[in-house]
Design a protein around this motif. Structure first.
Motif, PDB file in Angstrom:
ATOM      1  N   SER A  78       4.546 -37.923 -20.692  1.00 29.47           N
ATOM      2  CA  SER A  78       4.853 -36.831 -21.393  1.00 29.47           C
ATOM      3  C   SER A  78       3.687 -36.318 -22.118  1.00 29.47           C
ATOM      4  O   SER A  78       3.450 -35.221 -22.386  1.00 29.47           O
ATOM      5  CB  SER A  78       6.262 -36.867 -22.247  1.00 29.47           C
ATOM      6  N   TYR A  88       1.799 -32.621 -21.038  1.00 27.67           N
ATOM      7  CA  TYR A  88       1.810 -31.497 -22.240  1.00 27.67           C
ATOM      8  C   TYR A  88       0.226 -31.277 -22.713  1.00 27.67           C
ATOM      9  O   TYR A  88      -0.077 -30.210 -22.724  1.00 27.67           O
ATOM     10  CB  TYR A  88       2.609 -31.639 -23.325  1.00 27.67           C
ATOM     11  N   LYS A  89      -0.489 -32.340 -22.697  1.00 24.95           N
ATOM     12  CA  LYS A  89      -2.028 -32.249 -23.039  1.00 24.95           C
ATOM     13  C   LYS A  89      -2.513 -31.448 -22.174  1.00 24.95           C
ATOM     14  O   LYS A  89      -3.423 -30.675 -22.265  1.00 24.95           O
ATOM     15  CB  LYS A  89      -2.409 -33.611 -23.137  1.00 24.95           C
ATOM     16  N   ILE A 117      -1.280 -29.464 -19.680  1.00 23.44           N
ATOM     17  CA  ILE A 117      -0.727 -27.950 -19.813  1.00 23.44           C
ATOM     18  C   ILE A 117      -1.478 -27.114 -20.975  1.00 23.44           C
ATOM     19  O   ILE A 117      -1.821 -26.141 -20.584  1.00 23.44           O
ATOM     20  CB  ILE A 117       0.761 -27.767 -20.102  1.00 23.44           C
ATOM     21  N   ARG A 160       1.780 -23.051 -25.771  1.00 27.46           N
ATOM     22  CA  ARG A 160       2.283 -23.969 -26.815  1.00 27.46           C
ATOM     23  C   ARG A 160       3.598 -23.197 -27.688  1.00 27.46           C
ATOM     24  O   ARG A 160       4.455 -24.032 -27.758  1.00 27.46           O
ATOM     25  CB  ARG A 160       1.209 -24.109 -28.071  1.00 27.46           C
ATOM     26  N   PHE A 175       7.197 -24.061 -26.304  1.00 28.55           N
ATOM     27  CA  PHE A 175       8.078 -25.208 -26.784  1.00 28.55           C
ATOM     28  C   PHE A 175       8.316 -25.677 -28.052  1.00 28.55           C
ATOM     29  O   PHE A 175       7.225 -25.664 -29.150  1.00 28.55           O
ATOM     30  CB  PHE A 175       7.114 -26.612 -26.076  1.00 28.55           C
ATOM     31  N   LEU A 210       6.445 -27.859 -30.049  1.00 24.85           N
ATOM     32  CA  LEU A 210       5.050 -27.840 -30.216  1.00 24.85           C
ATOM     33  C   LEU A 210       4.595 -26.648 -31.008  1.00 24.85           C
ATOM     34  O   LEU A 210       3.431 -26.393 -31.463  1.00 24.85           O
ATOM     35  CB  LEU A 210       4.353 -27.654 -29.037  1.00 24.85           C
ATOM     36  N   LEU A 269      -0.578 -32.606 -30.544  1.00 28.49           N
ATOM     37  CA  LEU A 269       0.579 -33.147 -29.539  1.00 28.49           C
ATOM     38  C   LEU A 269       1.226 -34.131 -30.386  1.00 28.49           C
ATOM     39  O   LEU A 269       0.497 -35.206 -30.808  1.00 28.49           O
ATOM     40  CB  LEU A 269       0.193 -33.755 -28.271  1.00 28.49           C
ATOM     41  N   LEU A 272       9.602 -34.022 -27.135  1.00 26.93           N
ATOM     42  CA  LEU A 272       8.979 -34.018 -26.296  1.00 26.93           C
ATOM     43  C   LEU A 272       9.279 -35.002 -25.317  1.00 26.93           C
ATOM     44  O   LEU A 272       9.204 -34.733 -24.107  1.00 26.93           O
ATOM     45  CB  LEU A 272       7.402 -34.223 -26.861  1.00 26.93           C
ATOM     46  N   ALA A 331      10.396 -34.403 -21.337  1.00 26.29           N
ATOM     47  CA  ALA A 331       9.438 -34.847 -20.188  1.00 26.29           C
ATOM     48  C   ALA A 331      10.335 -35.821 -19.469  1.00 26.29           C
ATOM     49  O   ALA A 331      10.322 -35.520 -18.245  1.00 26.29           O
ATOM     50  CB  ALA A 331       8.471 -35.755 -21.034  1.00 26.29           C
TER      51      ALA A 331
END
Length: 114
Positions: free
Chosen positions: A27, A31-32, A34, A42, A45, A48, A54, A61, A65
């Motif tokens: 996860s 997200y890293k 994305i 950012r 979410f 975030l 992150l 999170l 995921a």
């Protein structure tokens, strides 16, 4: 709609079995990636919004995921078994509702194709 072959379905199921063993790390990686491709995401979410990093141990999170990965697996199985994805009562329906509420458009999903 194109259906998954038995081989494609098997690959998705096998991938899910591997992925669910390390959802936290995956996860974070998802997200890293994305946020590297689309930093403006950012704000979409809730987990975030208030951070510039992150959150490595963020339960929201991780939960998100798991839903995303599970949804992909469910959709692949449904495509193979039914030739379509039925959204009633599924993770996909919930995720779709959230995306509609946030005003997400199709072009914003392109970031996960990389």
């Amino acid at each position: 709609m194109a259906c998954f072959s038995e081989k494609q379905e098997a690959l998705v199921k096998e991938s899910w079995m591997v992925m669910k063993e390390d959802i936290p790390a995956l996860s974070l990686y998802l997200y890293k990636m994305i946020l590297e491709i689309a930093p403006e995401a950012r704000g979409l979410f809730s987990f975030l919004k208030d951070t510039t990093e992150l959150p490595q141990n963020n339960p929201k999170l991780k939960s998100h995921a798991v839903k995303v990965f599970k949804m992909v697996c469910e959709a692949a199985i449904q495509l193979r078994e039914k030739g379509e994805v039925v959204i009633t009562g599924s993770t996909l329906k919930y995720m779709g509702t959230v995306h509609v509420q946030k005003g997400i458009v199709d072009s914003q999903f392109e970031v996960v194709n990389h």
